[in-house]
Motif scaffolding. Sequence first.
Motif, PDB file in Angstrom:
ATOM      1  N   TYR A  69       3.923  -5.167  -9.996  1.00 20.68           N
ATOM      2  CA  TYR A  69       3.524  -4.120 -10.248  1.00 20.68           C
ATOM      3  C   TYR A  69       4.081  -3.542 -11.610  1.00 20.68           C
ATOM      4  O   TYR A  69       4.942  -3.864 -12.183  1.00 20.68           O
ATOM      5  CB  TYR A  69       4.170  -3.017  -9.287  1.00 20.68           C
ATOM      6  N   THR A 102       3.556   0.896   1.060  1.00 17.34           N
ATOM      7  CA  THR A 102       3.223   1.274  -0.318  1.00 17.34           C
ATOM      8  C   THR A 102       4.549   1.137  -1.083  1.00 17.34           C
ATOM      9  O   THR A 102       5.471   2.271  -0.616  1.00 17.34           O
ATOM     10  CB  THR A 102       2.539   2.458  -0.677  1.00 17.34           C
ATOM     11  N   ALA A 123       4.751   6.461  -6.817  1.00 19.19           N
ATOM     12  CA  ALA A 123       4.139   5.581  -6.162  1.00 19.19           C
ATOM     13  C   ALA A 123       2.531   5.350  -6.707  1.00 19.19           C
ATOM     14  O   ALA A 123       1.548   4.429  -5.876  1.00 19.19           O
ATOM     15  CB  ALA A 123       3.730   6.318  -4.683  1.00 19.19           C
ATOM     16  N   ARG A 170      -1.284  -2.945  -9.161  1.00 19.74           N
ATOM     17  CA  ARG A 170      -0.691  -4.474  -9.032  1.00 19.74           C
ATOM     18  C   ARG A 170      -1.201  -5.459  -9.899  1.00 19.74           C
ATOM     19  O   ARG A 170      -2.226  -5.250 -10.395  1.00 19.74           O
ATOM     20  CB  ARG A 170      -1.302  -4.924  -7.567  1.00 19.74           C
TER      21      ARG A 170
END
Length: 76
Positions: free
Chosen positions: A6, A24, A33, A37
Amino acid sequence: MPLYSYRCKACDHGFETLVRSGETPACPSCGSAELSRQLSNVAPEGKSGTIVRSARRMAAKEGHFSNYARAERPKG
């Protein structure tokens, strides 16, 4: 659990993490958050033994043996 790469959109920190289905992850650097990806590198067929040996040499050089089997760890 699959390993995903990520990049955080808030602080631009890149990291890899194991992700359970429906989970998540959050950025370990800032806690955001908002992640994108990334495509992960895949070990080429027939090269995984070389990659493992290389990782073990690097770990030994750094002084930790967590990726070695108990029988392979130095005595003492």
